[in-house]
Design a protein around this motif. Structure first.
Motif, PDB file in Angstrom:
ATOM      1  N   HIS A  62       8.933  16.150 -16.916  1.00 46.15           N
ATOM      2  CA  HIS A  62       9.503  14.999 -16.204  1.00 46.15           C
ATOM      3  C   HIS A  62      10.866  15.358 -15.589  1.00 46.15           C
ATOM      4  CE1 HIS A  62      10.431  10.638 -15.604  1.00 46.15           C
ATOM      5  NE2 HIS A  62      11.676  11.068 -15.774  1.00 46.15           N
ATOM      6  N   GLU A  63      11.741  15.940 -16.379  1.00 44.41           N
ATOM      7  CA  GLU A  63      13.089  16.241 -15.868  1.00 44.41           C
ATOM      8  C   GLU A  63      13.027  17.305 -14.766  1.00 44.41           C
ATOM      9  OE1 GLU A  63      15.208  14.189 -16.461  1.00 44.41           O
ATOM     10  OE2 GLU A  63      14.387  13.269 -18.268  1.00 44.41           O
ATOM     11  N   HIS A 106      11.946  15.904 -11.452  1.00 44.46           N
ATOM     12  CA  HIS A 106      13.014  15.260 -10.668  1.00 44.46           C
ATOM     13  C   HIS A 106      13.659  16.244  -9.689  1.00 44.46           C
ATOM     14  CE1 HIS A 106      13.408  11.227 -12.145  1.00 44.46           C
ATOM     15  NE2 HIS A 106      13.539  11.591 -13.400  1.00 44.46           N
ATOM     16  N   GLU A 118      12.078   7.559 -10.618  1.00 44.29           N
ATOM     17  CA  GLU A 118      11.503   7.621 -11.967  1.00 44.29           C
ATOM     18  C   GLU A 118       9.981   7.454 -11.939  1.00 44.29           C
ATOM     19  OE1 GLU A 118      12.987   8.768 -14.289  1.00 44.29           O
ATOM     20  OE2 GLU A 118      15.086   8.518 -13.736  1.00 44.29           O
ATOM     21  N   TYR A 156       9.684   2.397 -14.439  1.00 42.46           N
ATOM     22  CA  TYR A 156       9.054   3.717 -14.439  1.00 42.46           C
ATOM     23  C   TYR A 156       7.557   3.597 -14.143  1.00 42.46           C
ATOM     24  CZ  TYR A 156      12.975   6.350 -16.572  1.00 42.46           C
ATOM     25  OH  TYR A 156      14.169   6.974 -16.831  1.00 42.46           O
TER      26      TYR A 156
HETATM   27 ZN    ZN Z   1      13.549  10.469 -15.116  1.00 48.17          ZN
END
Ligand code: ZN
Length: 451
Positions: free
Chosen positions: A254-255, A258, A273, A332
């Motif tokens: 996930h990070e 980004h 998100e 999200y």
């Molecule tokens: Zn995030």
């Protein structure tokens, strides 16, 4: 910038060639308390502005310097929830904008370089590029302005070659069960999963700060992706997590996802998100870290959490005030639902020509990193529509942003062959768009041949 033994104080000397700033500011207002301006620096000095908001150089001439020092212990005690610095064993994590002052006005023509003088055995973990001779780091105009965390300490810093780039992995000084090799495999697999979307990792270099925290489960407790000064992530690793629990856990993917997304305004959390959440799932399936059944189950469970959270204001309003209302699940997962709807719509209408991956590639080209500043997600949707030649993305997202209820997915589930029996997702290959569903979670090579 020089550090005392034990990283108790940082002494900064800032010299100017031609540009002379009128005002210098810190990114963390509370950090002003930890500044000591008494250090002599030739003719020039630094004083606090009358309103206390900034620092004003006095007697500064071209070629002159300003000096100050920062009490790092004091910095670690400031700010109740988000302190600009913290200690992890003998290591220091710090927001560089809380120690280094920056000109209130920083133009693209300014070249700013930094050299560190650290105690014996200490090193710096920074996302900033180096000068050609390697002696200095180069600061871009967002390095001290956007959220950023860097580390100084005695950690090992071996670059890891993965996903077409070099990744610096620093594991900070706290007890943890996972091995160094296990941590490196975890980061490598997460970077490779994200690279599947872009062909290679979407930043020229990456710094991963791994901070062990007391916990057992989930294996990674929290993460932050940061792009100021260069791509970097801070990942809170559960001290009790074993090596085998790490590859394929969702926080790392996930990070890093980004960092492959365009930089957007904070109010566009539904996009930033939501789309990272969608891709954290489908990329893990494409990378073979999860089965398609597992990720559709995750997506379905996430939609359930999103439906149960928030829902009084429109998604646009919830997205803009997410941190005030704590409607994280709603923002999200409604954003992830929009990503799914858009992906299916593009694949259905333009088979073999357009899918959400292509739009993500376009947006990354336009607003990846910090080069082009932050974009509005609605403008990105219109840009994709211009490229597609038809209004698809803008109307679909606008319809959901102006609604207070969770995106309706019944027909999409039926078309994709996502049947839910007692909360369990069953994949139906006879459904009209089962091929689209399979393509979403298939490795890139399979997807291309399916087109
Ligand atoms: Zn995030």
């Amino acid at each position: 910038m020089r550090f005392d033994e034990g990283l108790e104080r940082a002494h900064v000397r800032l010299c100017f060639r031609r540009f002379l700033p009128k005002r210098l500011v810190t990114s963390h207002p509370a950090a002003r308390e930890a500044f000591d301006l008494s250090a002599p620096a030739g003719d020039a000095s630094l004083v606090r502005s009358r309103d206390g908001q900034s620092f004003v150089p006095q007697g500064l001439k071209p070629g002159g310097c300003l000096s100050w020092s920062v009490d790092l212990d004091r910095l670690t005690r400031l700010g109740r929830r988000r302190s600009p610095a913290s200690r992890v064993g003998r290591d220091l994590l710090v927001a560089p904008g809380a120690v280094m002052l920056r000109p209130a006005l920083w133009t693209t023509r300014m070249l700013v370089t930094v050299r560190f003088v650290l105690p014996e055995g200490y090193r710096a973990a920074l996302p900033w590029p180096r000068t050609k001779d390697g002696s200095r780091y180069i600061l871009d105009r967002y390095a001290l302005r956007l959220e950023s965390t860097v580390a100084f300490g005695r950690f090992a810093l071996e670059p890891l070659e993965a996903a077409g780039i070099l990744i610096d992995v620093a594991v900070l000084d706290a007890d943890h069960r996972a091995t160094r090799a296990g941590i490196r495999t975890w980061i490598r697999k997460a970077a490779e999963a994200v690279a599947l979307l872009h062909g290679r990792f979407p930043a020229p270099r990456l710094l991963a700060l791994v901070q062990p925290v007391p916990a057992r489960d989930p294996p990674v407790v929290f993460g932050t992706a940061m792009r100021g000064g260069g791509a970097h992530v801070r990942l809170l690793l559960a001290s009790g997590a074993k090596d085998e629990a790490l590859p394929g856990e969702w926080v790392g993917v996930h990070e890093l996802a980004h960092l492959g997304m365009p930089w957007t305004l904070d109010t566009d959390a539904w996009f930033q998100e939501g789309f990272a959440t969608y891709y954290q799932e489908v990329l893990r399936a494409r990378a073979g870290l999860k089965t398609p059944q597992q990720v559709w189950q995750n997506i379905h469970d996430g939609f359930g959490r999103g439906r149960r959270s928030g829902g009084k204001r429109t998604l646009a309003a919830e997205s803009a005030a997410m941190h005030e209302h704590h409607t994280y699940h709603r923002v999200y997962w409604a954003g992830a639902a929009i990503a799914l709807l858009l992906d299916v719509e593009l694949r259905r209408r333009f088979p073999g020509r357009w899918c959400l991956d292509d739009a993500m590639g376009l947006w990354h080209e336009m607003h990846g990193g910090t080069r082009a500043g932050a974009a509005r997600a609605t403008a990105l949707m219109r840009a994709a529509d211009r490229r597609i030649g038809q209004p698809v993305c803008a109307p679909l997202t606008q319809a959901h942003l102006s609604r207070a209820d969770f995106p309706e997915l019944t027909q999409t589930y039926a078309a994709l062959g996502l049947r839910v029996e007692d909360g369990r997702v069953v994949l139906d290959d006879e459904a009209p768009l089962a091929n689209v569903r399979r393509a979403i979670t298939s490795p890139a090579a399979d997807r291309r041949s399916a087109r």
